[in-house]
Design a protein around this motif. Structure first.
Motif, PDB file in Angstrom:
ATOM      1  N   VAL A  37       4.743   5.032  -8.232  1.00  0.00           N
ATOM      2  CA  VAL A  37       3.144   4.847  -7.615  1.00  0.00           C
ATOM      3  C   VAL A  37       3.601   3.979  -6.693  1.00  0.00           C
ATOM      4  O   VAL A  37       2.346   3.377  -5.916  1.00  0.00           O
ATOM      5  CB  VAL A  37       2.335   4.187  -8.521  1.00  0.00           C
ATOM      6  N   GLY A  38       4.366   3.548  -5.784  1.00  0.00           N
ATOM      7  CA  GLY A  38       4.746   2.749  -4.596  1.00  0.00           C
ATOM      8  C   GLY A  38       4.832   1.340  -4.663  1.00  0.00           C
ATOM      9  O   GLY A  38       4.562   0.522  -3.638  1.00  0.00           O
ATOM     10  N   GLU A  39       4.882   0.737  -5.995  1.00  0.00           N
ATOM     11  CA  GLU A  39       5.108  -0.772  -5.931  1.00  0.00           C
ATOM     12  C   GLU A  39       6.618  -0.786  -5.585  1.00  0.00           C
ATOM     13  O   GLU A  39       7.505  -0.077  -5.713  1.00  0.00           O
ATOM     14  CB  GLU A  39       5.046  -1.152  -7.471  1.00  0.00           C
ATOM     15  N   LYS A 339      -3.005   1.064  -0.171  1.00  0.00           N
ATOM     16  CA  LYS A 339      -1.788   2.014  -0.774  1.00  0.00           C
ATOM     17  C   LYS A 339      -0.579   1.352  -1.143  1.00  0.00           C
ATOM     18  O   LYS A 339      -0.170   1.750  -2.240  1.00  0.00           O
ATOM     19  CB  LYS A 339      -1.567   3.186  -0.098  1.00  0.00           C
ATOM     20  N   MET A 340      -0.382   0.408  -0.529  1.00  0.00           N
ATOM     21  CA  MET A 340       0.954  -0.221  -0.974  1.00  0.00           C
ATOM     22  C   MET A 340       0.914  -1.186  -1.909  1.00  0.00           C
ATOM     23  O   MET A 340       1.797  -1.364  -2.815  1.00  0.00           O
ATOM     24  CB  MET A 340       1.462  -1.238   0.160  1.00  0.00           C
TER      25      MET A 340
END
Ligand code: SF4
Ligand code: SF4
Lengths: 484, 394
Positions: A37-39, A339-340
């Motif tokens: 999920v972009g972590e 988003k980040m």
């Protein structure tokens, strides 16, 4: 106290680590790792090797970091998978609520003659280039069919104020309709403000209409970009901005810039112009008058290389301003940072996947033609109607939303399954821009290694991560932007 | 420090007391409930008839009259009307269940627990103490309508299962306006049925405070000394969230948790963003913490960076964050607005430096337990007092 057991008693029973889906990118000797999920986290090359060779110990600070970020799990752990699922669902939840931005092209006419504008017409023939009420009523019908609870109606042009009667009619009708629909309804007029008068101001006050305008920077730059009789576009725009701030409120007007080659090297002056006007947010837009990019096709990697230093200098200057107590948000960075750093996806058309064309924003042209995006409309003006979804007078809502013209680009360009994107550590921050890629390469996916879109975004992601990791003050600032 | 228990100086009872929980009365109410109330005899020595129990202060006038009389030890002389106590059958042991003047009453429901946290302030015991739950039921009935805050703690209250649900439902029905706070380690909520029963209490003013000591199992499980705890507590929290229950995350800061604070904050922001608030607690040198000083002690100035980083991140994610039990002189000024003054009066005791300090009144203060370990960096803050820190909002 024998009652207490030491830390070793609580480490994972075995070193049977399973890799959860993650992607990586080597940057300046370190390795960026992003989870499903972009972590993100940065590892040293040695740590990354340990991870890659499956030689992680049962417990170590590295193992704890990887477990906390859901990059690995201990054989029996269900929780990381469950949490990743929840976070993914959260990221995609907006999809069910599609199309919140409905753009009405009220008139194609304009009293400016900007060289990079592909759509406007110098004409006094109202009949030929203005949207009629019949067309607008059908557009409104379509807007209210959208599942989204938030409906924003934006009037664009040309110069929409040239057809102000229509705006009045649409707003009134939308309000009546919404009394029974109960949506969060909002209105925006995108105007160059040259025609701002009492009638417009009073109307915007009475109906909570927001103003979005263009401001390219200092007067000489702006006026060069935007010729009009009198050569006073900047004067009219800044006076208009000030007037809206005073008569409607400081938060009621926002400005967008167009970057041209003349802007390069002048980013601080541009930002200063915004600051002086009391604006607290801006959008450092990419250098690509759309049509120009399309016509020339190949220049754009070169072009990105010229634009990136402009963006970097601008971002750093904005960070510096904030550190000095001058509030300013760079919107593109803010969209990416959201988003980040959170599970939210703001669904910005070019930075989301599936793309936001048609399902994030949709365009009703003056003649009733429906386009999947504003860029799609521009492309049509240049002769390619690839992104024309139908016409309000001929096609039903279902026919428009289920048209191949919409579904094909959405599906084909979906980044998690696009070559290169699917392995890209930044994919969750990025998006797919089928209009751009179609215009430059002829297909919706494009070739990412030579794509200006990819090159530009990847550089911005790296830049933002670099500044984020760099110092605590910037980190706090970025977290604030992400929270907006 | 205000004592919450004591031994009677004398309790010449003719027969065992019929029940344990007593509400104290200090004015001669004319009602028929005298039978179940304890009358505390004032300076005037008057003792209206009809009460089943009379309390006299350690040096105060006696009640006479040959009734059941219990002489309070000096440390319990402060007891007055509307306080609630429990008294052993022989009248010897007195425990204070409720002090009407305190805004931080917490009702101990059990001393048993399935965790054994390294820094537990209430070291778990194994003996059956169901009577504590029974007393709590009684207490709910005796508290006046309009009671504003009720806290429940343990041990682990949810070990009672349905028992604690029944208690909290009674609490909701009798005191619908009260802010109710329950401390739990959260593992029990991993059972969806129990979580559903909890939600079924249907008290929008109820919040459960659940501790997290790491962003992954190894650290958390070590701190709570229970294998598999993290993998139950987090699903428990998720279950409660799905049922839209109010959740507070608590992190007690010490040498094992403070360095991981930014990681924990990030974990909360990304995985548990729905929580109502996060409370960062300074370590109290009581209970097991005292036995584990070498493992746990860290000077708060040594985690200042982590504190700022974590609080900033939570705040930017719009998660209401509070810092408890911290001396203001030991944390950066930017953190002061997040501090909550601990107002449990019986715990506040000050250090010599504090006498001259300009922010003494706003300070998280000192615990009587500080004598066991205290930072050498305590230093009076000179000059003007800054603005008030946020007051406790449970
Ligand atoms: S377009 Fe480029 S930066 Fe974006 S996801 Fe694809 S490969 Fe990555
Ligand atoms: S000197 Fe005492 S009162 Fe002042 S901030 Fe420090 S601990 Fe608090």
């Amino acid at each position: 106290m024998a009652k207490f057991r030491g830390p070793l008693a609580f480490q994972a029973p075995s070193a049977e680590w399973q890799l959860l889906p993650f992607r990586f990118e080597r940057i300046n000797g370190k390795v960026l790792v992003t989870n499903l999920v972009g972590e993100h986290l940065f590892l040293s090359a040695e740590d990354f090797d340990q991870l890659a060779r499956n030689e992680l110990p049962t417990d170590s600070p590295l193992v704890r970091r990887l477990r906390a970020k859901h990059v690995i799990r201990e054989g029996a752990d269900e929780l990381p998978v469950e949490l990743l699922a929840i976070k993914s669902r959260t990221r995609y939840r907006r999809l069910a609520e599609f199309t919140s931005l409905h753009i009405f092209v009220a008139s194609l006419r304009c009293e400016h003659s900007c060289p990079y504008c592909q759509v406007s017409r110098q004409s006094s023939d109202k009949g030929a280039f203005d949207m009629t009420w019949e067309t607008a009523a059908l557009g409104l019908e379509s807007a209210f069919r959208s599942p989204s609870q938030n409906i924003k109606i934006e009037f664009q042009g040309g110069e929409p104020l040239l057809n102000f009667e229509l705006i009045e009619e649409v707003v009134a009708a939308a309000e009546v309709r919404n009394a029974s629909e109960g949506k969060n309804l909002g209105f925006v007029i995108a105007t160059n403000l040259a025609l701002l008068d009492d009638r417009v101001i009073d109307f915007c006050r009475a109906h909570d209409v927001y103003i979005s305008t263009s401001l390219d920077g200092p007067a000489d730059l702006h006026n060069k970009n935007r010729p009009r009789p009198g050569k006073n576009s900047w004067e009219l725009a800044t006076a208009g901005i000030q007037r809206v701030r005073e008569e409607l409120g400081v938060d009621r007007v926002s400005a967008l810039m167009t970057t041209t080659r003349s802007s390069l090297g002048r980013v601080r002056e541009i930002i200063d112009t915004y600051v002086e006007l009391g604006l607290t947010s801006m959008f450092l837009r990419t250098l690509s008058p759309y049509g120009f990019a399309i016509k020339t096709k190949s220049f754009d990697a070169y072009d990105v290389d010229h634009w990136l230093p402009f963006y970097e200098e601008g971002l750093d200057y904005i960070i510096e301003l904030n550190a000095r107590g001058v509030p300013m948000v760079e919107q593109y960075a803010a969209l990416i940072l959201k988003k980040m750093l959170t599970n939210d996806d703001p669904g910005y058309v070019d930075l989301t996947s599936p793309s936001g064309i048609g399902i994030g924003a949709i365009v009703y042209n003056y003649d009733g033609d429906v386009y999947a995006s504003d860029e799609g409309r521009m492309l049509a003006e240049m002769g390619d109607k690839k992104f024309r979804l139908g016409n309000l007078h001929q096609d039903s809502y279902e026919e428009i939303m289920l048209s191949d013209a919409l579904l094909a680009p959405l599906e084909e360009s979906f980044a998690p399954s696009a070559p290169m994107c699917q392995d890209c550590a930044f994919e969750t921050y990025c998006g797919s821009d089928p209009t751009y890629h179609y215009a430059t390469t002829g297909d919706f996916v494009g070739r990412k290694p030579t794509s200006g879109f990819c090159r530009r975004n990847m550089a911005i992601f790296k830049l933002l991560l670099d500044r984020y990791e760099g110092d605590a003050g910037t980190r706090a600032l970025f977290q604030t932007w992400a929270g907006h | 420090m205000i004592a919450l228990r004591g031994k009677a100086l004398s309790a010449p009872l003719e027969e065992p007391l019929g029940h344990t929980v007593w509400k104290i009365v200090d004015v001669a109410t004319a009602n028929s409930q005298r039978g179940s109330r304890a009358f505390v005899v004032g300076e005037d020595g008057e003792a209206p008839e009809g009460f089943d129990l009379y309390l006299t202060r350690s040096c105060g006038p006696s009640a006479g009259k040959g009734e059941a009389v219990l002489r309070l030890p000096p440390e319990l002389d402060y007891l007055s009307g509307d306080d609630v106590i429990s008294v052993s059958d022989d009248g010897q042991r007195v425990r204070v269940l409720w002090r009407h003047e305190s805004r931080q009453n917490s009702v101990l429901l059990t001393e048993r627990c399935n965790h054994y946290c390294l820094m537990c302030s209430q070291p778990p015991k194994t003996a059956n103490d169901d009577r504590l739950l029974a007393e709590a039921f009684e207490l709910m009935r005796l508290l006046p309508r309009g009671t504003s805050e009720i806290g429940f703690t343990g041990g682990e209250p949810t070990l009672y299962g349905q028992g604690v649900i029944d208690l909290l439902r009674l609490c909701r029905n009798l005191h619908p306006e009260a802010q109710v706070h329950v401390l739990s380690n959260g593992t029990r909520f991993a059972d969806p049925e129990f979580a559903a029963a909890w939600a079924g209490i249907d008290n929008p003013n109820m919040m459960v405070g659940i501790p997290i000591y790491g962003a992954e199992p190894a650290r958390h499980d070590y701190v709570v000394q229970a294998e598999g705890a993290f993998n139950q507590t987090i699903p428990g929290i998720l279950n409660l969230a799905q049922l839209r229950q109010r959740i507070e995350i608590r992190v007690v800061l010490h040498k094992l948790t403070a360095p991981a604070l930014p990681e924990i904050a990030e974990f909360i922001a990304r995985n548990l963003p729905f929580v109502y608030q996060v409370a960062l607690m300074g370590l109290e040198m009581i209970g097991l913490a005292r036995a584990n000083i070498p493992e746990l002690w860290i000077d708060p100035t040594d985690y200042a960076d982590e504190l700022v980083e974590a609080v900033t991140l939570l705040d930017r994610n719009r998660i209401h964050t509070m810092i408890y039990n911290h001396q203001l002189c030991l944390i950066p000024r930017s953190m002061w607005p997040y501090t909550v003054r601990s107002i449990s009066d019986w715990k506040n005791e000050y250090h010599p430096e504090c006498v001259e300090c300009s922010v003494k009144d706003e300070c998280g203060g000192f615990f009587f337990s500080a004598k066991y370990k205290v930072s050498e960096k305590i230093k009076a803050i000179p000059g003007e007092a800054p603005r008030e820190p946020a007051l406790l909002e449970l």
